[in-house]
Design a protein around this motif. Structure first.
Motif, mmCIF file in Angstrom:
data_model
loop_
_atom_site.group_PDB
_atom_site.id
_atom_site.type_symbol
_atom_site.label_atom_id
_atom_site.label_comp_id
_atom_site.label_asym_id
_atom_site.label_seq_id
_atom_site.Cartn_x
_atom_site.Cartn_y
_atom_site.Cartn_z
ATOM 1 N N THR A 143 -1.381 -13.131 0.399
ATOM 2 C CA THR A 143 -0.450 -12.417 0.011
ATOM 3 C C THR A 143 -0.743 -10.882 0.101
ATOM 4 N N ARG A 144 -2.134 -10.583 0.004
ATOM 5 C CA ARG A 144 -2.472 -9.039 0.201
ATOM 6 C C ARG A 144 -3.064 -8.804 1.672
ATOM 7 N N MET A 145 -2.195 -8.571 2.524
ATOM 8 C CA MET A 145 -2.733 -8.433 3.983
ATOM 9 C C MET A 145 -2.816 -6.931 4.045
ATOM 10 N N MET A 151 -2.088 -5.731 7.035
ATOM 11 C CA MET A 151 -0.879 -5.306 8.022
ATOM 12 C C MET A 151 0.186 -6.383 7.870
ATOM 13 N N PHE A 152 1.387 -5.909 7.331
ATOM 14 C CA PHE A 152 2.421 -6.657 6.919
ATOM 15 C C PHE A 152 3.715 -6.102 7.139
ATOM 16 N N ARG A 153 5.077 -6.778 7.137
ATOM 17 C CA ARG A 153 6.270 -6.314 7.498
ATOM 18 C C ARG A 153 6.993 -6.014 5.999
ATOM 19 N N MET A 154 7.576 -4.988 5.917
ATOM 20 C CA MET A 154 8.389 -4.438 4.933
ATOM 21 C C MET A 154 9.906 -4.215 5.446
ATOM 22 N N ARG A 155 10.926 -4.954 4.856
ATOM 23 C CA ARG A 155 12.120 -4.597 5.213
ATOM 24 C C ARG A 155 12.767 -3.781 4.160
ATOM 25 N N ASN A 200 4.058 -0.717 -11.668
ATOM 26 C CA ASN A 200 3.711 0.560 -11.184
ATOM 27 C C ASN A 200 3.109 0.605 -9.954
ATOM 28 N N ASP A 201 2.952 1.729 -9.042
ATOM 29 C CA ASP A 201 2.220 1.734 -7.789
ATOM 30 C C ASP A 201 0.715 1.695 -8.030
ATOM 31 N N PRO A 202 -0.323 1.240 -7.430
ATOM 32 C CA PRO A 202 -1.529 1.347 -7.725
ATOM 33 C C PRO A 202 -2.450 2.684 -7.448
ATOM 34 N N VAL A 218 14.673 -0.395 -1.828
ATOM 35 C CA VAL A 218 14.119 -1.913 -2.126
ATOM 36 C C VAL A 218 13.453 -2.393 -0.975
ATOM 37 N N GLY A 219 12.195 -3.049 -1.272
ATOM 38 C CA GLY A 219 11.476 -3.331 -0.108
ATOM 39 C C GLY A 219 11.260 -4.816 -0.484
ATOM 40 N N PHE A 220 11.409 -5.644 0.795
ATOM 41 C CA PHE A 220 11.348 -7.004 1.017
ATOM 42 C C PHE A 220 9.996 -7.279 1.453
ATOM 43 N N THR A 271 2.916 -12.599 -7.779
ATOM 44 C CA THR A 271 2.875 -11.829 -6.627
ATOM 45 C C THR A 271 4.222 -11.176 -6.326
ATOM 46 N N ALA A 272 4.201 -9.820 -6.297
ATOM 47 C CA ALA A 272 5.499 -9.031 -6.126
ATOM 48 C C ALA A 272 5.894 -9.180 -4.787
ATOM 49 N N CYS A 273 7.156 -9.847 -4.470
ATOM 50 C CA CYS A 273 7.607 -10.191 -3.192
ATOM 51 C C CYS A 273 8.694 -9.371 -3.039
ATOM 52 N N LEU A 274 9.344 -8.621 -4.051
ATOM 53 C CA LEU A 274 10.353 -7.562 -3.586
ATOM 54 C C LEU A 274 9.955 -6.439 -4.535
ATOM 55 N N GLU A 322 6.240 -11.131 4.667
ATOM 56 C CA GLU A 322 5.060 -12.158 4.507
ATOM 57 C C GLU A 322 4.874 -12.785 3.352
ATOM 58 N N ARG A 323 4.975 -12.065 2.340
ATOM 59 C CA ARG A 323 5.073 -12.438 0.897
ATOM 60 C C ARG A 323 6.270 -13.629 0.519
ATOM 61 N N ILE A 324 7.345 -13.257 0.882
ATOM 62 C CA ILE A 324 8.437 -14.225 0.607
ATOM 63 C C ILE A 324 8.322 -15.498 1.372
HETATM 64 N N1 LIG Z 1 -0.798 -6.009 1.071
HETATM 65 C C1 LIG Z 1 0.210 -6.277 1.048
HETATM 66 N N2 LIG Z 1 0.477 -7.391 1.913
HETATM 67 C C2 LIG Z 1 1.623 -7.903 1.785
HETATM 68 N N3 LIG Z 1 2.767 -7.500 1.466
HETATM 69 C C3 LIG Z 1 2.932 -6.350 0.688
HETATM 70 C C4 LIG Z 1 1.642 -5.795 0.424
HETATM 71 N N4 LIG Z 1 1.925 -4.752 -0.010
HETATM 72 C C5 LIG Z 1 2.984 -4.801 -0.711
HETATM 73 N N5 LIG Z 1 3.671 -5.774 0.001
HETATM 74 C C6 LIG Z 1 5.090 -5.967 0.292
HETATM 75 O O1 LIG Z 1 5.867 -4.809 0.034
HETATM 76 C C7 LIG Z 1 6.903 -4.565 -0.885
HETATM 77 C C8 LIG Z 1 6.978 -3.002 -1.141
HETATM 78 O O2 LIG Z 1 5.776 -2.413 -1.181
HETATM 79 P P1 LIG Z 1 5.324 -1.720 -2.681
HETATM 80 O O3 LIG Z 1 4.630 -0.514 -2.205
HETATM 81 O O4 LIG Z 1 6.562 -1.341 -3.510
HETATM 82 O O5 LIG Z 1 4.367 -3.011 -3.135
HETATM 83 P P2 LIG Z 1 3.115 -2.628 -4.039
HETATM 84 O O6 LIG Z 1 3.727 -2.250 -5.395
HETATM 85 O O7 LIG Z 1 2.204 -2.017 -3.578
HETATM 86 O O8 LIG Z 1 2.576 -4.206 -4.112
HETATM 87 P P3 LIG Z 1 1.132 -4.783 -5.321
HETATM 88 O O9 LIG Z 1 1.732 -4.233 -6.477
HETATM 89 O O10 LIG Z 1 1.227 -6.141 -4.793
HETATM 90 O O11 LIG Z 1 0.139 -3.990 -4.451
HETATM 91 C C9 LIG Z 1 6.158 -5.398 -1.983
HETATM 92 O O12 LIG Z 1 7.130 -5.807 -2.844
HETATM 93 C C10 LIG Z 1 5.403 -6.763 -1.404
HETATM 94 O O13 LIG Z 1 6.324 -7.612 -1.119
#
Ligand SMILES: Nc1ncnc2c1ncn2[C@@H]1O[C@H](COP(=O)(O)OP(=O)(O)OP(=O)(O)O)[C@@H](O)[C@H]1O
Ligand SMILES: [Zn+2]
Length: 321
Positions: free
Chosen positions: A176-178, A180-184, A223-225, A289-291, A258-261, A294-296
């Motif tokens: 779930t932590r890629m 390169m991944f797609r965000m809608r 929170n963001d990292p 709002v980010g989907f 895992t955060a999916c949205l 890949e995580r979903i």
């Molecule tokens: N490394 C990743 N691989 C796959 N999907 C991701 C990754 N980082 C974020 N996403 C997806 O993109 C969405 C929007 O990104 P956002 O920046 O809000 O995530 P994030 O808070 O950094 O996630 P996390 O806390 O897990 O690192 C997340 O809800 C998640 O579904």
């Protein structure tokens, strides 16, 4: 079609291995099934046709949920302008996650040196120069300068629909932590009331969507990292002010879902950086709002099993009609 799917527990496919006594990780199972394809780099994978058919179905669901809102659809490539990236402030918060595109700009002699380094197995990247492109870290980053260039927002604000491959340098063995991944994403710009109403609405829509997919979910403040010591304060503020919520599903483990949205309220952060004004001249507020596509997909595979043809009929109907 309207039959509700009960939230499915974690599929026991991952823990239970008949062939060897060693339980195989979720990532190994995904490789075994060919759903993800190894590239030799953690977090950088190929996807099978089956995997992509789920990604596409989720993308369509997101489109269906937002249909009728009048969002302007835009698609950017997975790279953005370096000056825009620098101005966005991403490097203040997340220098460790950023990816830049460097290119060879040398002459014949430099080329010869590069080839001899490769031949000798030594570092050949020294002569690579930063290009004008960096990798997109979140689908909404290329949007703000484009919106700003249009001038003040109309009375009703603006609403955009985006999808992009994103890059984050966070190599991991958790599928779930890629890197390169797609965000809608849907992105709203306007007054604080407009963007907060947008975020509320999507919290409800996103929650309903995930429930209808038979996924057990929790909505949690997040929170963001942010990087480093100063980052800890930013992260605490973000949580204390309720600026970010995540829709979490157990995928890798029950303990660390895992955060999916994600639902983010940026206040006037991007409005100030990009000088985006509301119709009345006040600085625009923004939310997105980010989907995580890949995580979903991975959440569905983890809960309904790795054989998508064996998924419950109601779920398949919901995804593919
Ligand atoms: N490394 C990743 N691989 C796959 N999907 C991701 C990754 N980082 C974020 N996403 C997806 O993109 C969405 C929007 O990104 P956002 O920046 O809000 O995530 P994030 O808070 O950094 O996630 P996390 O806390 O897990 O690192 C997340 O809800 C998640 O579904
Ligand atoms: Zn965003």
């Amino acid at each position: 079609m309207d039959q509700l799917l009960a939230p499915a527990p974690l599929s026991d496919e991952v823990a239970d291995d008949e062939v060897s006594s060693e339980p195989r990780s979720l990532l190994d199972r995904l490789f075994d099934r060919g759903l993800l394809v190894r590239t030799g780099v953690d977090g950088l994978y190929g996807r099978s046709g089956d995997f992509e058919s789920v990604v596409e179905a989720i993308d369509r669901l997101a489109t269906k949920l937002g249909a009728g809102d009048g969002a302007e659809s835009l698609r950017f490539p997975p790279g953005m302008s370096r000056p825009a990236f620098e101005r966005s402030g991403y490097l203040k918060g997340f220098p460790n996650l950023a990816g830049t595109i460097h290119c060879f700009c040398g002459n014949d002699a430099d080329h010869a040196r590069l080839l001899s380094c490769i031949e000798a197995g030594t570092d050949w990247t020294g002569d690579q120069a930063a290009s004008e492109i960096v990798l997109t870290p979140a689908a909404c980053y290329p949007l703000y300068p484009v919106a700003a260039a249009r001038g003040a927002l109309p009375e009703a604000g603006l609403l955009f629909d985006l999808q992009s491959y994103c890059f984050r340098h966070e190599p991991s063995l958790e599928p779930t932590r890629m890197q390169m991944f797609r965000m809608r994403e849907y992105v709203r710009m306007g007054s604080p009331d407009q963007v907060l109403a947008f975020r509320e609405m999507w919290l409800e829509r996103g929650t309903a969507m995930m429930r209808e997919l038979g996924l057990p979910i929790a909505v949690d403040p997040a929170n963001d990292p942010f990087f480093g010591r100063a980052g800890r304060m930013l992260a605490n503020n973000q949580r204390a002010q309720g600026l970010k919520f995540e829709l979490n599903v157990p995928v890798n483990s029950e303990d660390k879902p895992t955060a999916c949205l994600s639902f983010n309220y940026h206040q006037d952060h991007f409005g100030t950086i990009w000088d985006i004004k509301q119709a009345d001249g006040e600085v625009a507020h923004t939310a997105c709002v980010g989907f995580g596509l890949e995580r979903i997909t991975l959440a569905l595979l983890r809960h309904h099993g790795l054989d998508i043809k064996a998924w419950p009929a109601a779920l398949r109907e919901r995804l593919w009609g």
